[in-house]
Design an enzyme around this catalytic site. Structure first.
Site, short mmCIF file in Angstrom:
data_model
loop_
_atom_site.label_atom_id
_atom_site.label_comp_id
_atom_site.label_asym_id
_atom_site.label_seq_id
_atom_site.Cartn_x
_atom_site.Cartn_y
_atom_site.Cartn_z
N ASP A 1 -36.37 -97.86 30.31
CA ASP A 1 -37.17 -97.22 31.36
C ASP A 1 -38.65 -97.62 31.26
O ASP A 1 -39.41 -97.42 32.20
CB ASP A 1 -37.09 -95.69 31.21
CG ASP A 1 -36.17 -95.05 32.23
OD1 ASP A 1 -36.02 -95.60 33.34
OD2 ASP A 1 -35.61 -93.98 31.93
N GLN B 1 -32.66 -89.11 31.70
CA GLN B 1 -33.05 -88.83 33.09
C GLN B 1 -34.07 -87.70 33.13
O GLN B 1 -33.90 -86.67 32.49
CB GLN B 1 -31.79 -88.48 33.92
CG GLN B 1 -32.05 -88.33 35.41
CD GLN B 1 -32.51 -89.61 36.11
OE1 GLN B 1 -32.18 -90.72 35.69
NE2 GLN B 1 -33.29 -89.47 37.17
N LYS C 1 -26.70 -95.11 38.99
CA LYS C 1 -27.02 -96.07 37.92
C LYS C 1 -25.76 -96.45 37.14
O LYS C 1 -25.57 -97.61 36.77
CB LYS C 1 -28.09 -95.49 36.98
CG LYS C 1 -29.46 -95.32 37.64
CD LYS C 1 -30.43 -94.54 36.73
CE LYS C 1 -31.71 -94.17 37.46
NZ LYS C 1 -32.59 -93.31 36.64
N1 GUN Z 1 -36.58 -89.57 37.19
C1 GUN Z 1 -37.07 -90.09 38.35
N2 GUN Z 1 -37.15 -91.43 38.24
C2 GUN Z 1 -36.70 -91.75 37.02
C3 GUN Z 1 -36.53 -92.99 36.34
O1 GUN Z 1 -36.84 -94.08 36.82
N3 GUN Z 1 -36.01 -92.91 35.09
C4 GUN Z 1 -35.70 -91.74 34.51
N4 GUN Z 1 -35.21 -91.75 33.27
N5 GUN Z 1 -35.84 -90.57 35.11
C5 GUN Z 1 -36.34 -90.59 36.36
#
Ligand code: GUN
Length: 280
Positions: A118, A95, A51
């Site tokens: 998110d 995350q 990311k």
């Molecule tokens: N863990 C697994 N997928 C995601 C996501 O799309 N965003 C976040 N913040 N954590 C995750």
């Protein structure tokens, strides 16, 4: 059979975002996204790195907060509050998963919903449930974009969503329902899953169990979307037995190169949306 090429579409979306970021920069606005990574979960590290790299590529400024797995809830909330107040930061991403001793709900609720790129905050989930979304969860949002791009109209379609998690299953169900699909949300307590998937026009699986969706579970001509990511003998695989199921499906996503790249593209999209909302 048509391959739903998320990698290619995501690359196009990133290119558009890159151009928009350039325009913003000419007006003196630099989009900023903050990542918080707690602990040393290897998969989470890989995702955050991917990311961060995607931000760099389109010109979004990123901040990385790495915290040890022993961090307290209070300390984590302090960092979030600081980022909420920071005008350079348009998006905040914590995350997941978080260590056991931290209450995920409290953390998500600590994020300013206007920076919740998110789409996990109850405000944003609530807006989605009401059919008036602000920020939408990136994975299901990316799947909707993919349907749109391939002219797949979900209106009136029977969809089976396998997996009822907060990141994909639940928001996907809401997005599809908002778009006029008839959605059945299945999970570990669902009985006779194969009877349900076999009747579906669209099957989406977000479980993380390799080989869960076999060809005898889908009807001829079905659309199959694989959100699963697992490692088997060093290879990344989804929930769908691709070899078998691709013989029957009309459209199918590969793993890797399907849903994954779309998730990241939509995160960048949401970050830009946050900038636009702020500047409006
Ligand atoms: N863990 C697994 N997928 C995601 C996501 O799309 N965003 C976040 N913040 N954590 C995750």
């Amino acid at each position: 059979m048509v391959l739903l090429n998320g990698k290619e579409l995501a690359s196009k979306i990133r290119q558009q975002i890159k151009e928009e970021v350039l325009k913003l920069k000419s007006k003196g606005i630099i989009p900023g996204l903050a990542f918080i990574l707690v602990g040393d979960n290897p998969a989470s590290q890989v995702y955050v790195n991917m990311k961060t790299k995607a931000c760099e590529e389109v010109g979004i400024y990123s901040i990385n907060h790495r915290m040890p797995k022993e961090v307290s809830e209070k300390e984590l909330i302090e960092v979030i509050k600081m980022l909420n107040e920071n005008p350079m930061v348009h998006g905040i991403l914590v995350q997941l998963p978080l260590p056991e001793h931290i209450d995920e709900e409290k953390i998500i609720e600590a994020i300013d919903y206007k920076k919740d790129v998110d789409g996990f905050h109850p405000y944003n989930m609530g807006r989605l449930a009401r059919g008036n979304p602000l920020f939408s969860s990136c994975t299901p949002f990316g799947i909707m974009k993919m349907f749109e791009h391939y002219n797949i109209d979900v209106k009136g379609k029977d969809v089976v969503m396998v997996g009822s998690g907060n990141i994909t299953g639940k928001p996907m169900t809401l997005m599809l329902a908002n778009a006029g699909a008839t959605v059945q949300l299945c999970h570990i307590y669902t009985q006779n899953l194969e009877e349900k998937t076999r009747r579906a026009d669209i099957v989406i699986s977000a479980v993380g169990k390799p080989g869960l969706i076999k060809s005898n579970m889908v009807k001829e001509g079905a659309i199959v979307v694989d959100v699963g990511i697992s490692k088997v003998a060093g290879k990344v695989v989804g929930d769908v037995d691709f070899e078998e199921v691709s013989q029957k499906a009309s459209y199918i996503t590969p793993v890797p190169g399907g849903v994954g790249p779309m998730t990241i593209a939509m995160l960048l999209y949401n970050t830009l949306l946050s900038v636009k909302l702020k500047e409006k």
